[in-house]
Design an enzyme around this catalytic site. Structure first.
Site, short mmCIF file in Angstrom:
data_model
loop_
_atom_site.label_atom_id
_atom_site.label_comp_id
_atom_site.label_asym_id
_atom_site.label_seq_id
_atom_site.Cartn_x
_atom_site.Cartn_y
_atom_site.Cartn_z
CD GLN A 155 -6.34 -3.79 7.65
OE1 GLN A 155 -5.92 -3.08 8.68
NE2 GLN A 155 -8.16 -3.21 7.39
CE1 TYR B 101 -16.27 -2.14 12.60
CE2 TYR B 101 -17.73 -2.85 11.30
CZ TYR B 101 -17.46 -2.90 12.67
OH TYR B 101 -17.74 -3.05 14.16
CG LEU B 102 -15.85 -0.19 2.25
CD1 LEU B 102 -14.74 -1.64 1.78
CD2 LEU B 102 -17.14 -0.40 1.45
CB ALA B 103 -15.12 4.03 5.40
CG ASP B 104 -12.51 1.85 10.05
OD1 ASP B 104 -13.10 3.09 9.29
OD2 ASP B 104 -12.13 0.64 10.20
CD GLN B 105 -10.93 -3.66 5.11
OE1 GLN B 105 -10.21 -4.37 4.41
NE2 GLN B 105 -11.56 -4.31 6.22
CG HIS C 166 -10.98 1.22 13.77
ND1 HIS C 166 -11.88 1.52 15.16
CD2 HIS C 166 -9.76 0.60 14.28
CE1 HIS C 166 -11.32 0.56 15.76
NE2 HIS C 166 -10.85 0.40 14.78
CD GLU D 173 -8.08 1.89 16.72
OE1 GLU D 173 -8.18 0.78 17.50
OE2 GLU D 173 -6.68 2.35 16.06
#
Length: 338
Positions: A100, A282-286, A307, A10
């Site tokens: 984060q 975006y939730l998957a990234d976190q 990402h 990324e």
């Protein structure tokens, strides 16, 4: 020492943030070269510097190359200590991305912590506060710790000036299964704005409503904020299920019409609603960091982003754990930590 080429995968600030968090938890030092080499403005930006400074401040870590514009960073971790901390980005850089960086180490510290973070709360290229509060933190709280966050003041790009407060009660992270959403409970759309003409958020909502024909008129709302918190505008589309909430956002930008922002956000929400995946992109990234640090767990997501793939790679390098990414029938992808 773990050495990372920041131009791979990324190639953004996520590599710096995740490396700092994992370094503090595992005790492994690292060096990143070619930081953000693929970006239009390579090197560390102010929000990245603040994130690394925050990681060092909560742990007594030592780092070199920590300046705005630097493309080479070396980090020798200390041990995260519970406490009261305040960090100010100084620009509209994301407070959520600073959170984060330090959240995972503080979740595993030896006592409760309180954070005050100042900067951007609703800006491009980062999840808005609402996403962190309603989408991400509920999953963390299912895994054992207790984290609550309050938005004290909005901070839009480019002014910033926002403020969030976070309370962290640590506990060991327990693996969870996040493969089913449960029933859809409700949907909603809100356009929050300040310092701009009221017709701009209305146009955003009108276009989104046109492209979400199953949503009712009462599902759409406008929220006017004090003018000194802007100027800025954000459209947030929310789908709340029994087990998970997804928020898709569109940020006002110069040169981009309100109608285009509404159309793009609605298309992204439709894509999520039409899938069976638990986590949006975006939730998957976190979720990668808490799941890897829990030593297990499974979730499903939509088509993997770069990402997500990069987050998996960094997590595996620091922990030695295997994260499997497998496509399922119907287009979902399963992410499992072994």
């Amino acid at each position: 020492m773990i050495t990372i080429d920041g131009s791979e995968g990324e190639g953004g600030g996520q590599m710096v943030r995740n490396s700092c968090a994992l370094s503090l938890v595992t005790g492994q030092p690292f060096r990143i070269t070619n930081i953000r080499a693929k970006r239009s403005k390579p090197g560390l930006m102010r929000q990245h510097v603040t994130a690394v400074e925050a990681a060092a401040a909560i742990s007594g870590s030592e780092c070199s190359g920590l300046t705005v514009g630097s493309s080479d960073l070396t980090f020798h971790p200390g041990k995260a200590q519970a406490g009261d901390y305040r960090f100010a980005v100084g620009t509209a850089g994301s407070t959520g991305l600073v959170l984060q960086t330090v959240l995972m180490p503080l979740l595993l510290a030896d006592g409760p912590s309180r954070l005050v973070l100042e900067g951007g709360t609703h800006n491009m290229l980062a999840p808005p506060f609402d996403f962190i509060e309603r989408c991400f933190l509920p999953i963390i709280n299912r895994m054992g710790p207790r984290v609550s966050a309050r938005l004290m003041r909005h901070g839009f790009y480019p002014r910033g000036g926002g403020r969030i407060e976070v309370e962290i009660a640590p506990a060991p992270l327990v693996p969870v299964d996040c493969t089913r959403r449960g029933d859809l409970l409700c949907v909603g759309a809100q356009a929050a704005y300040c310092g701009l003409a009221g017709e701009i958020p209305q146009r955003m909502l009108d276009r989104a409503r046109k492209d979400l024909p199953g949503w009712n008129a009462e599902d759409f709302a406008i929220r006017k904020l004090p003018d000194d918190q802007g100027p800025g505008v954000i459209l947030m589309l929310e789908a709340r299920y029994q087990e998970v909430t997804e928020i898709v956002s569109g940020f006002g930008q110069l040169g981009v019409t309100a109608e285009r922002l509404g159309k793009t956000a609605a298309a992204r929400m439709r894509g999520y609603l039409e899938s069976d995946a638990f986590a949006g992109p975006y939730l998957a990234d976190q979720l990668i960091l808490p799941f890897v640090l829990a030593g297990g767990g499974t979730f499903t997501t939509v088509k993997p982003s770069q990402h997500l793939v990069t987050a998996i790679d960094i997590a595996q390098r620091f922990t030695g754990r295997t994260v499997r990414l497998e496509q399922q029938e119907g287009g979902c992808h399963r992410v499992g930590v072994e």
